[in-house]
Each structure stands twice: as structure tokens, then as C-alpha cells.
Write a protein that holds these residues in place. Structure first.
Motif, short mmCIF file in Angstrom:
data_model
loop_
_atom_site.label_atom_id
_atom_site.label_comp_id
_atom_site.label_asym_id
_atom_site.label_seq_id
_atom_site.Cartn_x
_atom_site.Cartn_y
_atom_site.Cartn_z
N TRP A 40 6.33 -5.22 11.27
CA TRP A 40 5.61 -5.96 10.24
C TRP A 40 5.96 -5.41 8.85
CZ3 TRP A 40 1.92 -4.80 6.52
CH2 TRP A 40 1.28 -5.90 5.94
N HIS A 41 6.02 -4.06 8.73
CA HIS A 41 6.37 -3.44 7.45
C HIS A 41 7.79 -3.81 7.02
CE1 HIS A 41 2.77 -1.16 6.69
NE2 HIS A 41 2.78 -0.67 7.93
N LYS A 44 7.76 -7.43 5.75
CA LYS A 44 7.16 -7.47 4.40
C LYS A 44 8.13 -6.92 3.36
CE LYS A 44 3.60 -9.53 5.50
NZ LYS A 44 3.67 -10.96 5.23
N GLU A 47 10.74 -9.51 2.70
CA GLU A 47 10.19 -10.58 1.86
C GLU A 47 10.11 -10.12 0.40
OE1 GLU A 47 7.29 -12.65 5.24
OE2 GLU A 47 6.41 -11.32 3.74
N GLU A 48 9.57 -8.94 0.19
CA GLU A 48 9.41 -8.43 -1.18
C GLU A 48 10.75 -8.21 -1.88
OE1 GLU A 48 6.87 -5.00 -0.88
OE2 GLU A 48 5.20 -6.22 -0.12
#
Length: 155
Positions: A40-41, A44, A47-48
Motif C-alpha cells: 500500500w505504501h 501511494k 501515485e504521489e
């Protein structure tokens, strides 16, 4: 992802998400051999960092009544910022347009359009494309069959 560099796991995540953007985090983690929290990290962070810009549903144009694809090359009458902006803004509002590119070379734009046969194509030309600001000339080609379609490049 360290220092903006993708590693093999990041690439595996991106490939998997490009095939199935709705995959659960648990299944994605299993697929890329991570536990759910680190997976999940990583997603993210991707995405960032801008590697993942969004998630979409791919629609079937045939089921929507627009089974034919036409590639249209467009030349505008003047090459100035005002015409390019007006044409580009108006083009972006047309729902039949699936892709559009500003080009170098003989034509100024390449547009990929979904239509329903030659009648739908003629309607698109007369009622929409030819009414856009600056259109001087077009050349069109009907696609016979799609050989490859990918929503994005795969790392």
C-alpha cells in the motif's frame, strides 16, 4: 522507490495495476510478493511521484453504439496561439474524440474518433469537427481492426 528510481517491485506493481486497476491491495501484495502494508505504501508513493495518474474503467465503444474508429488528420488555417488554443479547447469537449495529438509535420492534429458507420462519421464531420475554429483541411482513415490497445505504456 528510492531517489525517484523504480525498482523491479515498483515495475511489477505498475504492470499489475495497468492490467487491473481494481485489484485489491491484498491480491496486489500477493502478486508482487509483499505484505499488504508495504505494498500500500509503495502504491501511494508511486501515485504521489506521478507514476500513477489515475484509475479508469475501459468502456466498450461497440456496446455504446460507436463501433467504428476513424483517424483524422487536421490542418488549421493559421499557426498562432489563439487558433491552437481555440481548436484544442473545442476539440476536448467532443465526446466522440478518444485521443488527440498536436503534431509536427504536414498536419497539425491527429484525432482518434469513435463513430457509428459512415453516417455517424459524416454527422461528426459536418455537425462538429467542421464547426471548430480554424479547420482548413482534414484527411480521414477508417480503422479496419485494432491490433493493440493499451491504456498506458508498461514499464
Amino acid at each position: 522507490m528510492k531517489d525517484g528510481q523504480l525498482d523491479d517491485t515498483d515495475r511489477h506493481i505498475l504492470r499489475t495495476l495497468s492490467r487491473d486497476g481494481r485489484i485489491s491491495n491484498q491480491k496486489l501484495a500477493d502478486t508482487v510478493h509483499l505484505s499488504p502494508t508495504p505494498c500500500w505504501h509503495r502504491v501511494k508513493a508511486l501515485e504521489e511521484a506521478g507514476y500513477i495518474t489515475g484509475y479508469v474503467a475501459t468502456l466498450d465503444q461497440r456496446a455504446l453504439g460507436l463501433p467504428d474508429t476513424v483517424i483524422i488528420e487536421v490542418t488549421v488555417d493559421r499557426h498562432d496561439d489563439e487558433i491552437f488554443k481555440a481548436f484544442s479547447d473545442a476539440l476536448a469537449e467532443l465526446p466522440e474524440v478518444m485521443e488527440a495529438y498536436l503534431l509536427s509535420g504536414e498536419y497539425d492534429y491527429l484525432i482518434k474518433v469513435a463513430v457509428s458507420g459512415t453516417e455517424g462519421y459524416e454527422r461528426f464531420l459536418r455537425q462538429k469537427l467542421y464547426k471548430l475554429p480554424g479547420v482548413r483541411h482534414t484527411r480521414s482513415t477508417f480503422a479496419l481492426r485494432c491490433l493493440k490497445r493499451a491504456p498506458s505504456v508498461t514499464p
